[in-house]
Design a protein around this motif. Sequence first.
Motif, mmCIF file in Angstrom:
data_model
loop_
_atom_site.group_PDB
_atom_site.id
_atom_site.type_symbol
_atom_site.label_atom_id
_atom_site.label_comp_id
_atom_site.label_asym_id
_atom_site.label_seq_id
_atom_site.Cartn_x
_atom_site.Cartn_y
_atom_site.Cartn_z
ATOM 1 N N GLU A 55 0.785 -1.148 0.106
ATOM 2 C CA GLU A 55 -0.054 0.106 -0.001
ATOM 3 C C GLU A 55 0.905 1.274 0.013
ATOM 4 O O GLU A 55 0.628 2.347 -0.645
ATOM 5 C CB GLU A 55 -0.951 -0.021 1.200
ATOM 6 N N SER A 56 2.015 1.349 0.918
ATOM 7 C CA SER A 56 2.816 2.476 1.000
ATOM 8 C C SER A 56 3.120 3.338 -0.388
ATOM 9 O O SER A 56 3.156 4.412 -0.133
ATOM 10 C CB SER A 56 3.931 2.155 1.829
ATOM 11 N N PRO A 57 3.561 2.468 -1.623
ATOM 12 C CA PRO A 57 3.893 3.444 -2.690
ATOM 13 C C PRO A 57 2.953 4.387 -3.085
ATOM 14 O O PRO A 57 2.948 5.389 -3.548
ATOM 15 C CB PRO A 57 4.224 2.524 -3.757
ATOM 16 N N SER A 58 1.556 3.791 -2.958
ATOM 17 C CA SER A 58 0.556 4.576 -3.718
ATOM 18 C C SER A 58 0.322 6.059 -2.736
ATOM 19 O O SER A 58 -0.259 6.966 -3.117
ATOM 20 C CB SER A 58 -0.833 3.898 -3.643
ATOM 21 N N HIS A 59 0.834 6.024 -1.430
ATOM 22 C CA HIS A 59 0.899 7.119 -0.622
ATOM 23 C C HIS A 59 2.173 8.086 -0.872
ATOM 24 O O HIS A 59 2.324 8.988 -0.142
ATOM 25 C CB HIS A 59 0.588 6.835 0.816
ATOM 26 N N GLY A 60 3.006 7.807 -1.890
ATOM 27 C CA GLY A 60 4.595 8.126 -1.927
ATOM 28 C C GLY A 60 5.226 8.261 -0.719
ATOM 29 O O GLY A 60 5.984 9.127 -0.396
ATOM 30 N N LEU A 61 4.989 7.285 0.158
ATOM 31 C CA LEU A 61 5.985 6.867 1.154
ATOM 32 C C LEU A 61 6.664 5.574 1.469
ATOM 33 O O LEU A 61 6.118 4.584 0.976
ATOM 34 C CB LEU A 61 4.909 7.149 2.720
ATOM 35 N N PRO A 62 7.800 5.568 1.875
ATOM 36 C CA PRO A 62 8.293 4.160 2.240
ATOM 37 C C PRO A 62 7.424 3.713 3.430
ATOM 38 O O PRO A 62 6.841 4.411 4.200
ATOM 39 C CB PRO A 62 9.701 4.643 2.543
ATOM 40 N N VAL A 63 7.543 2.435 3.675
ATOM 41 C CA VAL A 63 6.550 1.724 4.613
ATOM 42 C C VAL A 63 6.997 2.151 5.955
ATOM 43 O O VAL A 63 6.118 2.055 6.734
ATOM 44 C CB VAL A 63 6.879 0.195 4.298
ATOM 45 N N SER A 73 4.882 -2.371 10.864
ATOM 46 C CA SER A 73 4.533 -3.415 9.947
ATOM 47 C C SER A 73 5.623 -4.490 9.702
ATOM 48 O O SER A 73 6.740 -4.168 9.975
ATOM 49 C CB SER A 73 3.970 -2.652 8.615
ATOM 50 N N THR A 74 5.129 -5.343 9.318
ATOM 51 C CA THR A 74 6.267 -6.516 8.987
ATOM 52 C C THR A 74 7.184 -6.178 7.730
ATOM 53 O O THR A 74 8.503 -6.107 7.991
ATOM 54 C CB THR A 74 5.555 -7.866 8.394
ATOM 55 N N GLY A 75 6.844 -5.488 6.919
ATOM 56 C CA GLY A 75 7.328 -5.073 5.881
ATOM 57 C C GLY A 75 8.529 -3.903 6.237
ATOM 58 O O GLY A 75 9.729 -3.961 5.877
#
Length: 254
Positions: free
Chosen positions: A221-229, A236-238
């Motif tokens: 999900e994080s790339p769609s917010h322009g953010l690293p996880v 998060s596990t990621g």
Amino acid sequence: MGKIIALANQKGGVGKTTTTINLAASLATLEKTVLVVDADPQANASSGLGVDITEVESSIYECIINKADVRDAIYTTDIDGLDIIPSHIDLVGAEIEMLNMDNREKVLKNVLAPVQNDYDYILIDCSPSLGLITVNALTAADSVIIPVQCEYFALEGISKLLNTIKIIKNKLNPQLEIEGFLLTMYDSRLRLANQIYDEVKRHFQELVFKTVIQRNVKLSESPSHGLPVILYDADSTGAKNHLALAREIIQKNK
């Protein structure tokens, strides 16, 4: 002198860009200075780190083709110590434009030389091909991380990549080493994932990172917010996987 690491695998969808973005963010979180070089015309690493591609005036394309000053192409991100040289769709045609250049395999190496001392790590996100830009990335790099997806055809094409690395090592960049094979999209519940893990480990032994990147919704999900996880969901596990990977790389390069 900053260590240049290329992330390469000509197979698409193995997690190269995800790893580049999140490893870079994790290294920066661990107080290293990091530059991401987006060498993929899709420019996903650029948008994944919050760069608005439409507003970029100088990208890696301008540096390679028009000999623009590399410092004009460096953009800051939301994470302290993490900068990026964004990509551009024009990079698709760059390989043809580079054909007549002198030392065309070393253009990127020369582009990065003036800023190499400014960073602890420079990560190059390669496109899913073994074209001239990827050859440039491998010629500029000290080492290469090879992301391997835990799926049935995981090892297919790796021999081709290893062959390319061998040729580059022999002809263009004798210092090039394999930093490690990184297993991505791992799901411990699947027997197949465990078989792939064992197989990669058997083939490449010490070259396989201890850290495995697990399948993780937040990571997707994080790339769609322009953010690293790590900024999107630090628990998060990621985020934890990539921090572990960053620690492993720092330890290895002490």
